[in-house]
Scaffold this motif. Structure first.
Motif, PDB file in Angstrom:
ATOM      1  N   GLY A 185       0.813  -1.202   0.000  1.00  0.00           N
ATOM      2  CA  GLY A 185       0.000   0.000   0.000  1.00  0.00           C
ATOM      3  C   GLY A 185       0.848   1.255   0.000  1.00  0.00           C
ATOM      4  O   GLY A 185       2.070   1.202  -0.089  1.00  0.00           O
TER       5      GLY A 185
ATOM      6  N   THR B  67       5.079   4.075  -1.675  1.00  0.00           N
ATOM      7  CA  THR B  67       4.374   2.816  -1.888  1.00  0.00           C
ATOM      8  C   THR B  67       5.302   1.683  -1.489  1.00  0.00           C
ATOM      9  O   THR B  67       6.440   1.611  -1.958  1.00  0.00           O
TER      10      THR B  67
ATOM     11  N   SER C 184      -4.598   0.921   1.235  1.00  0.00           N
ATOM     12  CA  SER C 184      -4.544  -0.171   0.272  1.00  0.00           C
ATOM     13  C   SER C 184      -5.973  -0.484  -0.160  1.00  0.00           C
ATOM     14  O   SER C 184      -6.855  -0.654   0.691  1.00  0.00           O
TER      15      SER C 184
END
Length: 110
Positions: A43, A92, A67
């Motif tokens: 995520g 990320t 996410s």
């Protein structure tokens, strides 16, 4: 490692990480005397709520990861001092990648 050198931490991509089937492992160096706080899932970091040098308590919220349009809280499993932020807001991460490192300390929970 007993000689004071940092030790590598290896993890294999999993089916849920979006990179399953990869033949290689990702090596991360965990600084001696610290524990890694890792992304619990793939995520994007919405926010990191601690700073380097800050003392955290067990159960304290450390970060928020988004996410699949849901926010997931990352909590401290143990008390300690934040020694290094390994990622920042907007980064990320794959499952298992470092968010930050803690030097374990005996800190009481709230």
């Amino acid at each position: 490692a007993a000689d004071g050198a940092a030790k590598p931490l290896y993890f294999a991509p999993t089916e849920g990480s979006g990179v399953y089937g990869a033949e290689t492992h990702v090596a991360q160096i965990v600084p001696e005397g610290t524990v890694m706080v890792a992304a619990p899932l793939q995520g994007t970091i919405v926010t990191i709520q601690v700073k380097e040098g800050e003392i955290v308590r067990p159960g304290q919220q450390l970060a928020v990861i988004e996410s699949m349009k849901m926010e997931h809280l990352v909590m401290a499993e143990q008390g300690g001092r934040v020694t290094k932020l390994a990622a920042g807001d907007g980064a990320t991460l794959l499952h298992g990648e470092a968010i930050l490192y803690l030097e374990p300390l005996d800190v009481a929970a709230d």
